[in-house]
Write a protein that holds these residues in place. Structure first.
Motif, PDB file in Angstrom:
ATOM      1  N   ASP A  58       0.953  -1.726  -0.118  1.00 25.44           N
ATOM      2  CA  ASP A  58      -0.131  -0.208   0.303  1.00 25.44           C
ATOM      3  C   ASP A  58       0.682   1.064  -0.120  1.00 25.44           C
ATOM      4  N   PHE A  70       1.063   5.774  -0.481  1.00 20.84           N
ATOM      5  CA  PHE A  70       1.317   6.618   0.712  1.00 20.84           C
ATOM      6  C   PHE A  70       1.373   7.455  -0.112  1.00 20.84           C
ATOM      7  N   PRO A  79       3.793  17.933  -0.466  1.00 25.17           N
ATOM      8  CA  PRO A  79       3.480  19.035  -0.105  1.00 25.17           C
ATOM      9  C   PRO A  79       2.861  19.920  -0.984  1.00 25.17           C
ATOM     10  N   SER A  80       3.764  19.890  -2.081  1.00 23.89           N
ATOM     11  CA  SER A  80       2.409  21.190  -2.877  1.00 23.89           C
ATOM     12  C   SER A  80       1.068  20.248  -3.204  1.00 23.89           C
ATOM     13  N   LEU A  81       0.718  18.882  -2.857  1.00 23.61           N
ATOM     14  CA  LEU A  81      -0.760  18.694  -2.752  1.00 23.61           C
ATOM     15  C   LEU A  81      -1.120  19.438  -1.259  1.00 23.61           C
ATOM     16  N   ARG A  82      -0.152  19.548  -0.086  1.00 23.38           N
ATOM     17  CA  ARG A  82      -0.328  19.321   0.691  1.00 23.38           C
ATOM     18  C   ARG A  82      -1.940  18.454   1.995  1.00 23.38           C
ATOM     19  N   ARG A  83      -1.584  17.429   0.933  1.00 22.72           N
ATOM     20  CA  ARG A  83      -2.441  16.037   1.225  1.00 22.72           C
ATOM     21  C   ARG A  83      -1.420  14.826   0.874  1.00 22.72           C
ATOM     22  N   VAL A  84      -2.053  13.808   2.011  1.00 21.55           N
ATOM     23  CA  VAL A  84      -1.742  12.231   2.158  1.00 21.55           C
ATOM     24  C   VAL A  84      -2.660  11.373   0.769  1.00 21.55           C
ATOM     25  N   ARG A  85      -1.857  10.998  -0.464  1.00 24.28           N
ATOM     26  CA  ARG A  85      -2.592  10.629  -1.321  1.00 24.28           C
ATOM     27  C   ARG A  85      -2.181   9.190  -1.615  1.00 24.28           C
ATOM     28  N   ARG A  86      -2.731   8.432  -1.796  1.00 19.28           N
ATOM     29  CA  ARG A  86      -3.282   7.003  -1.672  1.00 19.28           C
ATOM     30  C   ARG A  86      -2.888   6.667  -3.747  1.00 19.28           C
ATOM     31  N   LEU A  87      -1.408   5.761  -4.395  1.00 11.60           N
ATOM     32  CA  LEU A  87      -0.951   5.657  -5.096  1.00 11.60           C
ATOM     33  C   LEU A  87      -0.817   4.356  -5.602  1.00 11.60           C
TER      34      LEU A  87
END
Lengths: 356, 532
Positions: free
Chosen positions: A192, A194, A198-206
């Motif tokens: 899994d 994640f 910083p540019s997205l300001r969010r944790v994103r699952r990939l």
């Protein structure tokens, strides 16, 4: 005036001809003077490797050449003999021992990971991360590592890795969380993934990276970093070899800075760096390290479209530490060569601390 | 504008287009290390660029050595967009300009660590857009209305973020001016906390949200328990969206009155832009948000609630009078309260035995937002108000916007994303105008976004191409509102310098449609960024 120019022109031609002759003669001399010693050297060099057929009876007694050893009753694709096995070792058993030593070791630790790649044209890609790696099976202190992973049910997680990027500036502050799962032929999800940008300001699952495919701008693939599972390959013994050098430093790099676990930085000459540090007790008298050479062929039923057709490992005879790994692509062409210098720091686990 | 100037400008534009084309070809065909065309010079230049980081070497690193508790980074970025279509009148606009942006942005981000837990962060932006000075255009007069269109000149814009953070293993407390991204889709669905500077209108991309969100003063607390977290927000300082200002390159050509009337009536424009906004001093005017995230591997999901103001104001009818024998409605523009309820979920898996590719890793993301109490202008009610009935000219409806993104990891580090997005207004009727979360001029809108991107190995992954296609469908009235197509070629000159060439086209659709109105705004842009 015109005649004078012609004369000068003729003289110039003659001069150029002489210069060419001189240059070609010099080249001819240089080429031969370099080539001859190389040929002589090659003839005189000692052959360091032995195929299985060339091994002595004593050497053969330490290894088991079978490829169809009994299987475990519960997990049918692993050897029946309990880990960490006893001599004589099959190539497969050696591969299981080598599983302990991927890029990110299979025990909890903090890791400063500086990496880079450079093209032949000079394009440089570097990165520095701080890794915090939690081996979820740590509580099984005496039997952690590979055996604990084997006992974990497929589909269950066994390792968490967090990487914090500090370099280059465009990646500063980026973080990756990798949750690794025990896999088999049914539970194929290895990871899994994640990412905090910083540019997205969010944790994103990939999506999990394709395991055998190298990352962009990098030589390493996902499996190069987290390690391979021995049961996904067919193993055979190729022979033995003696390594005298693994990582080669350029002449422009006479000094190397190393960090101790206590955080002390020390400069040491690269010429003094030994393949398995000074503390390795099994150097030959001539400074070489004796290795088993085993080949792992990708099992298409486990890893279809993997990208690498086979791997060849040079494993030190005593810890089964991989000092050199060659990776071949689907056409059988050499793709990458990984060479290592290592120092044993973790003496907590008997399996890893005690030679065979 | 004189013929000479026009000619000069046309030559300049042509020159820039040719340069961009040549750079693109070079970027594609010059293989590092092979030095095919340029001999060793290219390799030498490449090696020089590889370590070219003057700001990092001579400023950042020495300062950080002197002040170990301080870390900073920054970038300088130059964006240029040139329209590909000629000048002329488009809708209500006199489009007499070719450059849509000539933006120069310098960012400086600093962190000072007081203790392992306590840190002060400051992010500062310095922006200058040359479109208003570097081309001769009567249609671009936005700085007369708002100087921010041309440059950041006040504390609000320059000091983008300034906050103090206290972090422990189970608690994060962040107080100050900051931006928060709750969404992570292509487009805004639950990304509702901060307003946005929409100066680029339909050209605003998700990758620009970081620089276009308008940070606000707030308290942001996150409590972590197990693999879950609870995020609470308190926002006393309301900020509204900034739309493209009249007289700016992306101001909608479908909005009347014409440029000439607006240009001649700047006080009128300023009056129209005047709005009654929620007060910092009034507790009843503050915003509150909560978000719960739960991890149940391989599924993670979250619930959100945000008691907010509509970031775009609504025009209320507050009276009527007769002037010149005509009924004139008196209006007041003000913000209205909204209740946002949202969900988000991610699920990861890998398909085995997929023909040709074998294993195919996939991630699915869902974001949805149901908004209660959205005010829509209603032509039926406006007509009633004009005849003397006492009403605001508005009607209240609920809306929903949602998106499902499916991301595939194909071989060759190829990413493919399919993202159908839906905008829907409940109890819609044809007399309604536009409102938060609903379809544009319609009951529903669907945007099935398709994205594909990959690096190219023969360039050592330095070249990356991306294609995004976004058709805009809606119903039951307008049906087709145009197509947006974007092609991006990005090239890493070094780890510090990146260049991008971007082609964006808006095709088909009508003059009042969301993409259709920008039919003459097709543009090619380039971007150079240096990060240190």
């Amino acid at each position: 005036m015109r005649n004078a120019c012609r004369v000068m022109s003729r003289e110039g031609k003659a001069e150029r001809l002489m210069r060419h002759l001189f240059v070609w003669s010099l080249l001819f001399f240089l080429v031969f003077s370099v080539t001859i010693p190389v040929v002589e050297g090659a003839e005189g060099a000692e052959k360091t490797w032995k195929t299985v057929d060339e091994l002595s009876a004593a050497a053969k007694a330490e290894i088991d050449l079978r490829t169809d050893t009994p299987r475990d009753a519960r997990i049918v694709y692993i050897p029946a003999e309990p880990y960490p096995f006893v001599a004589p070792y099959t190539a497969e058993e050696m591969a299981y021992r080598a599983m302990e030593f991927p890029h990110v070791s299979r025990w909890s630790h903090a890791m400063a990971d500086a990496f880079g790649s450079m093209t032949s044209g000079g394009y440089l890609n570097q990165g520095v991360t701080v890794g915090l790696n939690f081996y979820m099976l740590e509580n099984e202190a005496t039997t952690g590592g590979v055996p604990a992973q084997l006992r974990t049910a497929p589909g269950r997680e066994f390792y968490r890795m967090v990487f914090y990027y500090t370099y280059p500036p465009e990646n500063l502050g980026a973080q990756d969380l990798w949750v690794l799962y025990r896999t088999d032929q049914q539970a194929t999800t290895k990871l899994d993934y994640f990412a905090y940008a910083p540019s997205l300001r969010r944790v994103r699952r990939l999506p999990q990276p394709r395991r055998g495919e190298r990352f962009p701008n990098s030589v390493q693939s996902f499996d190069d970093i987290v390690g391979r599972d021995a049961w996904e390959f067919s193993w055979k013994m190729l022979g033995t070899d003696v390594l005298y050098e693994t990582v080669r430093f350029p002449t422009t790099r006479p000094i190397f800075t190393i960090a101790s676990p206590e955080g002390i930085f020390t400069d040491i000459p690269t010429s003094q760096l030994k393949m398995m540090w000074d503390t390795y007790p099994f150097y030959r008298s001539d400074g070489g390290i004796e290795c088993y050479v085993v080949e792992g062929t990708t099992r298409a039923d486990w890893l279809p479209n993997y990208g690498a057709s086979k791997m060849i490992y040079w494993l030190d005879r005593h810890y089964f530490y991989p000092l050199r790994i060659e990776q071949y692509d689907e056409d059988g062409k050499l793709r990458t060569v990984e060479t290592r210098i290592a120092k044993q720091e973790n003496r907590r686990y008997k399996i890893r601390a005690t030679p065979r | 504008m004189g013929h000479g100037r026009k000619k000069k400008q046309a030559v300049l534009v042509r020159f820039i287009q040719m340069t961009a084309a040549v750079l693109m070809v070079c970027g594609v065909w010059v293989q590092p290390g092979q030095a095919s065309w340029f001999g060793d010079s290219w390799s030498r230049f490449d090696r020089f660029l590889a370590t070219f980081d003057p700001a990092g070497r001579y400023v950042r690193q020495p300062v950080e050595k002197q002040v170990p508790a301080l870390t900073f980074k920054g970038f300088y970025r130059q964006w240029t967009d040139v329209m590909l279509t000629g000048e002329g009148r488009v809708g209500n606009r006199k489009k007499d300009f070719r450059f849509a942006q000539l933006q120069n942005l310098f960012e400086l981000e600093m962190h000072y660590q007081f203790s392992p837990n306590l840190e002060l962060t400051s992010v500062n932006h310095f922006l200058y857009d040359g479109v208003y000075n570097w081309q001769d255009s009567a249609g671009l007069y936005a700085p007369r209305i708002n100087e921010t269109s041309r440059k950041y000149h006040n504390f609000d814009r320059i000091v983008r973020e300034l906050y103090l953070s206290y972090r422990t293993h189970s608690l994060d407390v962040v107080i100050g001016k900051q931006q928060i991204a709750w969404g992570k889709m292509d487009g805004q669905f639950i990304d509702i906390i901060n307003p946005m500077d929409r100066r680029e209108a339909v050209q605003l991309e998700a990758s620009d949200f970081e620089y276009r969100r308008i940070p606000t003063w707030m308290a942001n607390v996150t409590y972590f328990f197990g693999a879950n977290s609870l995020n609470l927000l308190y926002i006393p300082n309301f900020e509204q969206n900034r739309q493209a200002v009249p007289g700016s390159p992306w101001f909608s050509p479908s909005v009347p009155p014409s440029d000439l009337i607006r240009k001649a009536n700047v006080p009128l424009l300023k009056l129209a832009r005047h709005r009654k906004r929620p007060s910092f001093a009034d507790w009843g005017d503050h915003e509150y948000g909560a978000r719960l995230d739960v991890s149940m591997e391989p599924l993670t999901w979250g619930l959100i609630y945000f008691y907010a103001w509509n970031d775009d104001p609504t025009s209320f009818i507050i009276g009527r009078h007769v002037a010149n024998d005509q009924v004139v409605l008196d209006r007041l523009t003000r913000h209205t309260r909204l209740h946002h309820f949202g969900i988000t979920a991610d699920y990861a898996t890998a398909f085995s035995g997929v023909p040709v590719v074998g294993e195919l890793p996939v991630v699915m993301r869902v974001e949805g937002l149901w908004t209660k109490g959205v005010k829509f202008s209603d032509t039926q009610r406006v007509a009633s108000a004009a005849t003397g009935e006492l009403n605001s000219g508005l009607i209240t409806r609920d809306t929903m916007r949602a998106a499902l993104a499916i991301e595939f990891a194909f071989p060759g580090n190829t990413s493919v994303i399919l993202q159908p997005s839906l905008f829907f207004t409940f109890d819609w009727r044809e007399s309604l105008g536009n409102g938060f979360g609903g379809g544009v001029g319609d009951q529903w809108s669907v945007i099935p976004v398709f994205f594909v991107g990959r690096p190219f190995r023969f360039t050592r992954d330095r070249l990356r191409l991306e294609l995004t296609v976004a058709p805009y469908l809606s119903g039951p009235v307008r049906e087709w509102q145009g197509l947006k197509t974007k092609v991006v070629a990005s090239y890493n000159f070094s780890q510090f310098i990146t260049g991008r060439l971007i082609y964006t086209a808006y095709s088909s659709g009508g003059r009042r449609d969301i993409y259709g109105q920008y039919d003459h705004w097709d543009n090619i842009g380039w971007e150079i960024s240096y990060e240190f």
